[in-house]
Design a protein around this motif. Structure first.
Motif, PDB file in Angstrom:
ATOM      1  N   HIS A 155      86.228  -7.613 -29.549  1.00 39.42           N
ATOM      2  CA  HIS A 155      87.358  -8.268 -28.979  1.00 39.42           C
ATOM      3  C   HIS A 155      87.562  -9.912 -29.034  1.00 39.42           C
ATOM      4  N   PRO A 156      88.772 -10.503 -28.950  1.00 42.87           N
ATOM      5  CA  PRO A 156      89.035 -11.775 -29.615  1.00 42.87           C
ATOM      6  C   PRO A 156      87.804 -12.642 -29.319  1.00 42.87           C
ATOM      7  N   TYR A 157      86.767 -12.399 -28.161  1.00 40.43           N
ATOM      8  CA  TYR A 157      85.752 -13.309 -27.771  1.00 40.43           C
ATOM      9  C   TYR A 157      84.583 -12.980 -28.857  1.00 40.43           C
ATOM     10  N   LEU A 158      84.667 -11.905 -29.516  1.00 39.56           N
ATOM     11  CA  LEU A 158      83.414 -11.401 -30.260  1.00 39.56           C
ATOM     12  C   LEU A 158      83.943 -10.554 -31.716  1.00 39.56           C
ATOM     13  N   GLN A 159      84.459 -11.330 -32.559  1.00 38.93           N
ATOM     14  CA  GLN A 159      85.262 -10.911 -33.631  1.00 38.93           C
ATOM     15  C   GLN A 159      84.641  -9.978 -34.701  1.00 38.93           C
ATOM     16  N   VAL A 189      97.143 -15.872 -24.884  1.00 38.85           N
ATOM     17  CA  VAL A 189      97.416 -14.315 -24.536  1.00 38.85           C
ATOM     18  C   VAL A 189      98.646 -14.301 -23.777  1.00 38.85           C
ATOM     19  N   GLN A 190      98.434 -14.895 -22.705  1.00 34.21           N
ATOM     20  CA  GLN A 190      99.602 -14.917 -21.671  1.00 34.21           C
ATOM     21  C   GLN A 190     101.110 -15.328 -22.453  1.00 34.21           C
ATOM     22  N   GLU A 229      96.422 -17.869 -33.881  1.00 38.23           N
ATOM     23  CA  GLU A 229      95.967 -18.404 -32.604  1.00 38.23           C
ATOM     24  C   GLU A 229      94.855 -17.652 -31.889  1.00 38.23           C
ATOM     25  N   LEU A 230      95.041 -16.191 -31.758  1.00 38.22           N
ATOM     26  CA  LEU A 230      93.983 -15.304 -31.299  1.00 38.22           C
ATOM     27  C   LEU A 230      92.728 -15.440 -31.756  1.00 38.22           C
ATOM     28  N   ALA A 231      92.783 -15.807 -33.242  1.00 38.83           N
ATOM     29  CA  ALA A 231      91.513 -15.945 -34.030  1.00 38.83           C
ATOM     30  C   ALA A 231      90.651 -17.120 -33.200  1.00 38.83           C
ATOM     31  N   LYS A 232      91.447 -18.024 -32.662  1.00 39.10           N
ATOM     32  CA  LYS A 232      90.619 -19.064 -32.294  1.00 39.10           C
ATOM     33  C   LYS A 232      89.937 -18.922 -31.157  1.00 39.10           C
ATOM     34  N   LEU A 233      90.064 -17.512 -30.376  1.00 39.38           N
ATOM     35  CA  LEU A 233      89.530 -17.469 -29.361  1.00 39.38           C
ATOM     36  C   LEU A 233      87.915 -16.784 -29.479  1.00 39.38           C
ATOM     37  N   GLU A 234      87.367 -16.907 -30.641  1.00 35.75           N
ATOM     38  CA  GLU A 234      86.230 -16.567 -31.202  1.00 35.75           C
ATOM     39  C   GLU A 234      85.050 -17.332 -30.276  1.00 35.75           C
ATOM     40  N   ARG A 235      84.063 -16.842 -29.696  1.00 36.49           N
ATOM     41  CA  ARG A 235      83.039 -17.338 -29.016  1.00 36.49           C
ATOM     42  C   ARG A 235      81.721 -16.826 -29.218  1.00 36.49           C
ATOM     43  N   ASP A 236      81.763 -15.759 -30.168  1.00 35.50           N
ATOM     44  CA  ASP A 236      80.403 -15.085 -30.188  1.00 35.50           C
ATOM     45  C   ASP A 236      79.957 -14.446 -28.952  1.00 35.50           C
ATOM     46  N   GLU A 237      80.660 -14.242 -28.027  1.00 34.97           N
ATOM     47  CA  GLU A 237      80.332 -14.019 -26.542  1.00 34.97           C
ATOM     48  C   GLU A 237      80.520 -12.474 -26.349  1.00 34.97           C
ATOM     49  N   ARG A 238      79.196 -11.785 -26.159  1.00 36.70           N
ATOM     50  CA  ARG A 238      79.114 -10.628 -25.839  1.00 36.70           C
ATOM     51  C   ARG A 238      79.244  -9.998 -24.245  1.00 36.70           C
ATOM     52  N   THR A 239      79.828  -8.921 -23.931  1.00 36.30           N
ATOM     53  CA  THR A 239      79.681  -8.379 -22.593  1.00 36.30           C
ATOM     54  C   THR A 239      78.573  -7.642 -22.429  1.00 36.30           C
ATOM     55  N   GLY A 240      77.986  -7.095 -23.659  1.00 41.20           N
ATOM     56  CA  GLY A 240      76.857  -6.182 -23.630  1.00 41.20           C
ATOM     57  C   GLY A 240      75.658  -6.613 -24.170  1.00 41.20           C
ATOM     58  N   PRO A 241      74.709  -5.855 -24.527  1.00 42.74           N
ATOM     59  CA  PRO A 241      73.434  -6.543 -25.035  1.00 42.74           C
ATOM     60  C   PRO A 241      73.635  -6.565 -26.483  1.00 42.74           C
ATOM     61  N   HIS A 242      72.744  -7.201 -27.374  1.00 41.05           N
ATOM     62  CA  HIS A 242      72.638  -7.284 -28.743  1.00 41.05           C
ATOM     63  C   HIS A 242      72.015  -6.127 -29.253  1.00 41.05           C
ATOM     64  N   PRO A 243      72.554  -5.530 -30.342  1.00 42.06           N
ATOM     65  CA  PRO A 243      71.914  -4.477 -30.779  1.00 42.06           C
ATOM     66  C   PRO A 243      70.525  -4.653 -31.409  1.00 42.06           C
ATOM     67  N   ASP A 244      70.136  -5.877 -31.716  1.00 41.66           N
ATOM     68  CA  ASP A 244      68.713  -5.897 -32.241  1.00 41.66           C
ATOM     69  C   ASP A 244      67.605  -5.687 -31.088  1.00 41.66           C
ATOM     70  N   GLU A 245      68.180  -5.908 -29.961  1.00 47.27           N
ATOM     71  CA  GLU A 245      67.172  -6.123 -28.782  1.00 47.27           C
ATOM     72  C   GLU A 245      67.340  -4.996 -27.649  1.00 47.27           C
ATOM     73  N   PHE A 246      68.312  -4.022 -27.839  1.00 50.07           N
ATOM     74  CA  PHE A 246      68.454  -3.074 -26.831  1.00 50.07           C
ATOM     75  C   PHE A 246      67.586  -1.875 -27.231  1.00 50.07           C
ATOM     76  N   ASN A 247      66.657  -1.509 -26.608  1.00 46.80           N
ATOM     77  CA  ASN A 247      65.733  -0.268 -26.855  1.00 46.80           C
ATOM     78  C   ASN A 247      65.432   0.502 -25.601  1.00 46.80           C
ATOM     79  N   VAL A 248      66.255   0.427 -24.568  1.00 45.88           N
ATOM     80  CA  VAL A 248      66.117   1.130 -23.337  1.00 45.88           C
ATOM     81  C   VAL A 248      66.177   2.505 -23.865  1.00 45.88           C
ATOM     82  N   ALA A 249      65.158   3.442 -23.483  1.00 46.49           N
ATOM     83  CA  ALA A 249      65.345   4.812 -23.505  1.00 46.49           C
ATOM     84  C   ALA A 249      65.098   5.482 -22.168  1.00 46.49           C
TER      85      ALA A 249
END
Ligand SMILES: NC(=O)C1=CN([C@@H]2O[C@H](COP(=O)(O)OP(=O)(O)OC[C@H]3O[C@@H](n4cnc5c(N)ncnc54)[C@H](OP(=O)(O)O)[C@@H]3O)[C@@H](O)[C@H]2O)C=CC1
Ligand SMILES: O=C(O)C(=O)[C@@H](O)[C@H](O)C(=O)CO
Length: 278
Positions: A167-171, A204-205, A258-278
């Motif tokens: 999404h625009p926060y995590l492109q 966005v608004q 303008e929307l590209a400037k919203l990049e924050r490298d901000e996730r709503t979920g876990p990082h794939p390298d670290e998510f090992n829940v089984a």
């Protein structure tokens, strides 16, 4: 597929609607109503997962709809706890049976879960499902380039899709570039960043107001113009219809910048390298 839903041609020639409907966190007994509303609004692609525990609710809506199977596109996913060759084949059969389908359009490994060390074996099972004609396309979700490189060492099929948080926060410039270079279609999960502060961003608004559209439609249009596949989720009938109506307008190059400037490298979920829940 209905003529008015744009599709993306996957690397094996299968056509996938560019905009679909996600059902994460929808309880099974509410899923049939949500998917029915989506199908009535015109969606034909539904994204579920074994982990969502609502495949039965999805299957009921599909069966009740009376829509030709060939006009539907159904994605489900292999959960981490079921990774491994034999376990994957069993888990697929469970998902297929809950969905009440003869075949699944797209089956994904949900997470690489690298600490489990099983995604290469799981992929072999997905290749077998392809040979057996039980899936039309296979892919992965939450795979970083390093995971895709490892898969490529032994795989005979290149994943058709990589479904990632986008999404625009995590492109996700790096993963998208890798996918494109290798013929893998990128699909965005949480495309609205879960309907949070992104939709209230002044930029966005402002674009939404100028175009007479909603904030969610502007964000979905951004995805569509990027060329990615999107699967927004809603249980609200008006929003279900609103989210599908992202086709009759265009963002300008200046809007995209303008929307590209919203990049924050901000996730709503876990990082794939670290998510090992089984
Ligand atoms: N592969 C993976 O690891 C993952 C895959 N996914 C998939 O991606 C799909 C979408 O992601 P999801 O996490 O659900 O998040 P989304 O970005 O789709 O946002 C969903 C949220 O936004 C709200 N919303 C939806 N439409 C609008 C609108 N037009 N205006 C304002 N708010 C709105 C919804 O509320 P309400 O429902 O109340 O209307 C809900 O709270 C999932 O359902 C799932 O299928 C998601 C996470 C991880
Ligand atoms: O929704 C999904 O598809 C997910 O995999 C994630 O949301 C994940 O299960 C999660 O919630 C991790 O916190």
């Amino acid at each position: 597929m209905p003529a008015d839903l744009p599709t993306i041609t996957l690397n094996n020639g299968v056509e996938m609607p560019q905009l679909g409907f996600g059902v994460f966190q929808v309880p099974d007994d509410e899923t049939t109503a949500a998917v029915t509303a989506a199908l009535e609004a015109g969606y034909r692609s539904i994204d579920t997962a074994a982990a969502y525990q609502n495949e039965a609710g999805v299957g009921k809506a599909l069966a009740d709809s009376g829509i030709d199977r060939s006009d539907l596109f159904v994605t489900t996913k292999l959960w981490n706890a079921d990774q491994g060759y034999d376990e994957t084949l069993k888990a697929f059969e469970r998902s297929r049976s809950l969905l009440g389908l003869e075949y699944v359009d797209l089956y994904l490994i949900h997470w690489p879960a690298p600490a489990l060390g099983k995604y290469v074996d799981s992929w072999r099972a997905l290749e077998k499902l392809t040979t057996d004609g039980l899936v039309r396309a296979i892919g992965v979700s939450n795979f970083q380039p390093s995971h895709l490189d490892k898969l490529a060492e032994t795989a005979s099929i290149v994943p058709a899709v990589n479904q990632i948080e986008l999404h625009p926060y995590l492109q996700q410039a790096e993963v998208r570039a890798y996918d494109e270079e290798h013929g893998i279609a990128t699909e965005a999960w949480s495309p609205l960043a879960k309907g949070g502060s992104l939709l209230g961003e002044p930029v966005v608004q402002a674009i939404a107001e100028r175009l007479g559209r909603t904030a969610a439609q502007v964000v979905l249009r951004w995805h569509l113009q990027l060329g990615t596949i999107v699967i927004p989720k809603s249980v609200t009938p008006a929003r279900i219809a609103e989210n599908l109506d992202a086709f009759g307008f265009e963002l300008t190059d200046a809007d995209l910048a303008e929307l590209a400037k919203l990049e924050r490298d901000e996730r709503t979920g876990p990082h794939p390298d670290e998510f090992n829940v089984a």
